[in-house]
Design a protein around this motif. Structure first.
Motif, PDB file in Angstrom:
ATOM      1  N   GLN A 279      11.183  -8.415  -9.750  1.00 50.65           N
ATOM      2  CA  GLN A 279      10.658  -9.126  -8.584  1.00 50.65           C
ATOM      3  C   GLN A 279      11.700 -10.017  -7.896  1.00 50.65           C
ATOM      4  N   GLY A 280      12.950  -9.906  -8.341  1.00 51.30           N
ATOM      5  CA  GLY A 280      14.002 -10.707  -7.755  1.00 51.30           C
ATOM      6  C   GLY A 280      14.097 -12.077  -8.423  1.00 51.30           C
ATOM      7  N   PRO A 281      14.710 -13.044  -7.769  1.00 48.45           N
ATOM      8  CA  PRO A 281      15.165 -12.993  -6.387  1.00 48.45           C
ATOM      9  C   PRO A 281      16.393 -12.102  -6.205  1.00 48.45           C
ATOM     10  N   THR A 282      16.524 -11.527  -5.006  1.00 53.93           N
ATOM     11  CA  THR A 282      17.683 -10.709  -4.723  1.00 53.93           C
ATOM     12  C   THR A 282      18.940 -11.568  -4.796  1.00 53.93           C
ATOM     13  N   ALA A 283      19.983 -11.000  -5.354  1.00 55.00           N
ATOM     14  CA  ALA A 283      21.250 -11.723  -5.523  1.00 55.00           C
ATOM     15  C   ALA A 283      22.357 -10.703  -5.719  1.00 55.00           C
ATOM     16  N   PRO A 284      23.569 -11.012  -5.283  1.00 52.99           N
ATOM     17  CA  PRO A 284      24.678 -10.078  -5.471  1.00 52.99           C
ATOM     18  C   PRO A 284      25.006  -9.918  -6.946  1.00 52.99           C
ATOM     19  N   SER A 361      27.170   4.704   3.385  1.00 48.50           N
ATOM     20  CA  SER A 361      26.522   5.387   4.506  1.00 48.50           C
ATOM     21  C   SER A 361      25.012   5.201   4.509  1.00 48.50           C
ATOM     22  N   SER A 362      24.402   5.227   3.319  1.00 52.84           N
ATOM     23  CA  SER A 362      22.939   5.165   3.253  1.00 52.84           C
ATOM     24  C   SER A 362      22.387   3.772   3.524  1.00 52.84           C
ATOM     25  N   CYS A 363      23.166   2.738   3.193  1.00 52.59           N
ATOM     26  CA  CYS A 363      22.721   1.349   3.411  1.00 52.59           C
ATOM     27  C   CYS A 363      23.951   0.483   3.652  1.00 52.59           C
ATOM     28  N   PRO A 364      24.539   0.569   4.853  1.00 53.73           N
ATOM     29  CA  PRO A 364      25.775  -0.167   5.148  1.00 53.73           C
ATOM     30  C   PRO A 364      25.588  -1.676   5.030  1.00 53.73           C
ATOM     31  N   ALA A 365      26.655  -2.352   4.659  1.00 54.42           N
ATOM     32  CA  ALA A 365      26.619  -3.806   4.469  1.00 54.42           C
ATOM     33  C   ALA A 365      26.187  -4.512   5.749  1.00 54.42           C
ATOM     34  N   THR A 366      25.322  -5.508   5.577  1.00 53.50           N
ATOM     35  CA  THR A 366      24.840  -6.304   6.710  1.00 53.50           C
ATOM     36  C   THR A 366      25.263  -7.763   6.619  1.00 53.50           C
ATOM     37  N   GLY A 367      25.881  -8.156   5.503  1.00 50.99           N
ATOM     38  CA  GLY A 367      26.317  -9.531   5.362  1.00 50.99           C
ATOM     39  C   GLY A 367      27.178  -9.704   4.136  1.00 50.99           C
ATOM     40  N   ALA A 373      29.513  -8.231  -0.755  1.00 50.82           N
ATOM     41  CA  ALA A 373      28.674  -7.795   0.355  1.00 50.82           C
ATOM     42  C   ALA A 373      27.243  -7.547  -0.092  1.00 50.82           C
ATOM     43  N   TYR A 374      26.337  -7.618   0.876  1.00 49.46           N
ATOM     44  CA  TYR A 374      24.962  -7.199   0.635  1.00 49.46           C
ATOM     45  C   TYR A 374      24.487  -6.399   1.837  1.00 49.46           C
ATOM     46  N   ALA A 375      23.394  -5.654   1.630  1.00 49.20           N
ATOM     47  CA  ALA A 375      22.886  -4.778   2.678  1.00 49.20           C
ATOM     48  C   ALA A 375      21.366  -4.763   2.631  1.00 49.20           C
ATOM     49  N   HIS A 376      20.740  -4.945   3.782  1.00 49.13           N
ATOM     50  CA  HIS A 376      19.280  -4.855   3.892  1.00 49.13           C
ATOM     51  C   HIS A 376      18.977  -3.713   4.849  1.00 49.13           C
ATOM     52  N   CYS A 377      18.340  -2.674   4.325  1.00 47.71           N
ATOM     53  CA  CYS A 377      18.008  -1.517   5.148  1.00 47.71           C
ATOM     54  C   CYS A 377      16.579  -1.089   4.825  1.00 47.71           C
ATOM     55  N   GLY A 378      15.717  -1.125   5.831  1.00 51.07           N
ATOM     56  CA  GLY A 378      14.315  -0.847   5.575  1.00 51.07           C
ATOM     57  C   GLY A 378      13.747  -1.892   4.626  1.00 51.07           C
ATOM     58  N   ASN A 379      13.162  -1.412   3.521  1.00 52.60           N
ATOM     59  CA  ASN A 379      12.619  -2.316   2.503  1.00 52.60           C
ATOM     60  C   ASN A 379      13.573  -2.518   1.335  1.00 52.60           C
TER      61      ASN A 379
END
Length: 424
Positions: A279-284, A361-367, A373-379
């Motif tokens: 359940q996270g929290p999300t973290a690198p 390619s499937s979920c490029p880095a967003t930050g 780096a991290y990437a948020h793509c869709g869910n």
């Protein structure tokens, strides 16, 4: 290693499936939680200020793990080290893994290691194996690689996440263990392939897949016997925890005392966080430094390196670890780190884990956060290193005067070696 690593025992007919399962299972818990009731280790007196004032020049070791199970579903072979350009960057290869059973070093996968016949197309030098040659498999391919790149050294790595349970028994008779390892690594069939041994015990006097209670000094005693058996002409290295928290895994062992027996340590500065916390929290999973909101203090590369150096371990005996893969969650709505999740994101070989070559390619880095780096793509939400963040980590490695860089593992990079070429 990975940690993405660790093969599991398997029948040859089931080898591919088992190897795939091992990849992610071994990643789990590299940083890990400290064992319940573990007392913080006493630390040696600080080095004189004058000694600390003189910076150490950074080393240029570049060490990549090559997995024997990668030759199955991943279809990654020693030849790919050449065609990707990785061979031109590597100084050392850690071959993962040999097993530890009944207090001895043993073969991990005989088929992949030295039995598989390679065709001319698959072979490093374009020459096919014959039915009657003495040595085939990865070992023979590594021999051919070293003929093309004679400066590359190869170490046989033993243990890993799945196969560390045998070290406790090995520690009961470290001299016998060391002799068994020497006899196996120096087997006349492949003695010329290997330049030493790497020990990946997860974790001495602490908990990994099982909990070890061999004591604070057992690790160093085992390494001391290995040095006696292998002598000074062979390399002896060890992948170790990067748990820099107070009372954590680094504190459970006398790593400073054991360092005298080793050429270098490989602190596994990845897998700090991941969907093993569903359940996270999300973290690198591989933060270089701490950051506001980090789920656990001490779970970052700088904390581990700083703690190990504070014990008196020379900077040049410490390498910086990089994961060539990402860890991810699904059911995430928040783009920045710290969001909640519903479980592990889908992965090619295991949920929650994916290769960089896919994620780019499937979920490029967003930050970026904390030097990675991290990437948020869709869910889905993933964290992983990119060529750019590796550049940041190289600056840190140089500033700290570390002995070099290592990574898990070669097959996760792109076919043209995008990540390894960012290592400097």
């Amino acid at each position: 290693m990975l940690t993405l690593h660790r093969p599991r025992a398997r029948l040859r007919a089931l080898a591919a499936a088992a190897c795939t399962a091992a990849l992610g299972a071994t990643l789990l818990g590299v940083a890990g939680m400290s064992p319940a009731g573990a007392a913080p280790a006493a630390q040696p007196a600080a080095a004189p200020a004058a000694a600390e004032a003189a910076p150490t020049a950074a080393g240029d070791k570049v060490i990549g793990y090559f997995t024997n199970w990668g030759t199955y579903d991943r279809n990654y072979h020693v030849k790919n080290i050449v065609t990707s350009g990785s061979a031109d960057k590597l100084t050392h290869i850690n071959y993962a893994f040999g097993n530890v059973q009944n207090g001895k070093c043993t073969i991990g996968d005989s088929y992949a290691d030295y039995e598989k016949a390679y065709t001319a197309e698959e072979s490093v030098d374009g020459v096919a194996d014959t039915w009657d040659q003495e040595l085939r498999g990865n070992f023979n391919q590594l021999r051919k690689l070293k003929e093309l790149h004679p400066d590359i050294k190869v170490l046989w790595s033993f243990g890993g996440w799945s196969w560390s349970g045998g070290f406790g028994e090995a520690a009961q008779n470290p001299a016998a263990f060391a002799k068994s390892c020497y006899d196996l690594v120096e087997d006349p069939r492949w003695a010329d392939v290997f330049d030493g041994i790497d020990i990946d015990w997860e974790y001495p006097n602490a908990c990994g897949p099982t909990c070890d209670t061999s004591g604070r000094d057992a690790y160093g005693e085992l390494l001391g016997e290995l040095r006696k058996s292998f002598g000074n002409d062979n390399l002896i290295t060890s992948a170790i925890t990067a748990d820099g928290s107070d009372g954590g895994k680094i504190d459970a062992v006398d790593y400073a005392g054991a360092a005298q027996h080793l050429d270098w340590y490989l602190p596994m500065t990845y897998d700090f966080f991941g969907a093993f916390a569903a359940q996270g929290p999300t973290a690198p999973h591989s933060p270089l430094t701490s950051y506001p909101g980090i789920p656990t203090e001490g779970f970052n590369s700088d904390a581990a390196i700083s703690k190990l150096k504070s014990l008196g371990i020379p900077s040049e005996k410490l390498l910086l670890g990089i994961g060539f893969y990402g860890r991810g969650w699904t059911g995430v709505t928040q783009s920045e780190p710290g969001g909640s999740a519903t479980g592990a994101a889908a992965g090619t070989y295991e949920a929650g884990i994916e290769d960089y070559k896919v994620l780019k390619s499937s979920c490029p880095a967003t930050g970026t956060v904390a030097g990675t780096a991290y990437a948020h793509c869709g869910n889905d939400w993933w964290s992983y290193d990119t060529p750019e963040t590796i550049g940041t980590k190289m600056e840190y490695k140089n500033e700290q005067g570390l002995g070099g860089t290592f990574f898990w593992e070669l097959s996760s990079d792109t076919t043209n070696g995008e990540l390894i070429k960012a290592i400097s």
